[in-house]
Design an enzyme around this catalytic site. Sequence first.
Site, PDB file in Angstrom:
ATOM      1  N   ARG A  50       0.989  -1.249  -0.056  1.00  0.00           N
ATOM      2  CA  ARG A  50      -0.104   0.241   0.152  1.00  0.00           C
ATOM      3  C   ARG A  50       0.982   1.155  -0.527  1.00  0.00           C
ATOM      4  O   ARG A  50       0.973   1.825   1.239  1.00  0.00           O
ATOM      5  CB  ARG A  50      -1.030   0.194   1.198  1.00  0.00           C
ATOM      6  CG  ARG A  50      -1.813  -1.021   1.088  1.00  0.00           C
ATOM      7  CD  ARG A  50      -2.939  -1.118   2.275  1.00  0.00           C
ATOM      8  NE  ARG A  50      -3.908  -2.420   2.297  1.00  0.00           N
ATOM      9  CZ  ARG A  50      -4.235  -2.323   3.165  1.00  0.00           C
ATOM     10  NH1 ARG A  50      -4.398  -1.119   4.436  1.00  0.00           N
ATOM     11  NH2 ARG A  50      -5.408  -3.861   3.426  1.00  0.00           N
ATOM     12  N   ASP A  52       1.809   5.219  -0.172  1.00  0.00           N
ATOM     13  CA  ASP A  52       1.609   6.542   0.404  1.00  0.00           C
ATOM     14  C   ASP A  52       1.285   7.206  -0.940  1.00  0.00           C
ATOM     15  O   ASP A  52       2.071   6.931  -1.954  1.00  0.00           O
ATOM     16  CB  ASP A  52       2.812   6.548   1.261  1.00  0.00           C
ATOM     17  CG  ASP A  52       2.794   5.880   2.888  1.00  0.00           C
ATOM     18  OD1 ASP A  52       1.752   4.598   3.324  1.00  0.00           O
ATOM     19  OD2 ASP A  52       3.661   5.870   3.332  1.00  0.00           O
ATOM     20  N   ARG A 202      11.585   5.713   3.731  1.00  0.00           N
ATOM     21  CA  ARG A 202      11.964   7.233   3.440  1.00  0.00           C
ATOM     22  C   ARG A 202      12.894   7.338   4.844  1.00  0.00           C
ATOM     23  O   ARG A 202      13.628   8.309   4.792  1.00  0.00           O
ATOM     24  CB  ARG A 202      10.650   7.828   3.075  1.00  0.00           C
ATOM     25  CG  ARG A 202       9.892   7.873   2.295  1.00  0.00           C
ATOM     26  CD  ARG A 202       8.385   8.224   2.082  1.00  0.00           C
ATOM     27  NE  ARG A 202       8.589   9.824   3.101  1.00  0.00           N
ATOM     28  CZ  ARG A 202       7.370   9.941   2.447  1.00  0.00           C
ATOM     29  NH1 ARG A 202       5.810   9.781   2.757  1.00  0.00           N
ATOM     30  NH2 ARG A 202       7.163  11.671   2.883  1.00  0.00           N
TER      31      ARG A 202
END
Length: 255
Positions: A50, A52, A202
């Site tokens: 999933r 972002d 990230r």
Amino acid sequence: MPRYALKIEYHGAPFVGWQRQTDLPSVQGAVEAALAKIEPRAHTIAAAGRTDTGVHAYGQVAHCNMASDWDPFRLSEALNYHLKPQPVAITACRAVPEDFHARFSALERRYLFRILSRRAPATHQAGLVWQIKHALDLDAMQKAAGHLIGKHDFTTFRSTICQADSPVKTLDHLSISRVETPGGPEYHFDVRARSFLHNQVRSFVGSLERVGTGSWAPEDMKTALDARDRAACGPVCPPQGLYLAQVCYPIDPFA
């Protein structure tokens, strides 16, 4: 119902992410709407990851169930027709066994993060990379990355809104390379694991960039990891340089 695996490529900028959301554009919603044009009914598809808001994909994998037997090539062509003009494309489609699941059958996810290092504003790569204006110390970043490999409590590199049951994950691979491109030098971060925490990649890259600039020493990465405290993480880098590059399965459904 016949089941099909879809390999999906998309530009994440127009979307709130993969997951369908009411009244907001999502990649899942776009693909399900295209399926409904082919077989008019409600469709629900499952994906390997999933992603972002703003995150891209070269190799997202999803599966769908169809009421009719479709030639995989015709199914992918029909979906691509109905997905236009959105920046989403089905790059491969194959019939798979009914027990194949895009998420639960996956053995490994591979992410790529791209940093462009140049002072002039990006033109062709705008929105596809994280642009910085300074060079990075590749050797220092590689040393720092070594502290992250293996099984650890990654609380430091986990979003505060992460819904995973445990912060303990096993990072299989994290390598960094400098790549000369027509648009300027890029630093590519190749990150692989069976699964990831929310914002984990990230968070890694943002902290490693601090090492690359000299703001952190390579050993500071281990200190941050051992702290098991979100406050010890470096800045979380922006999403536009992140790509879901590949999903691996016991048997490649697209071979």
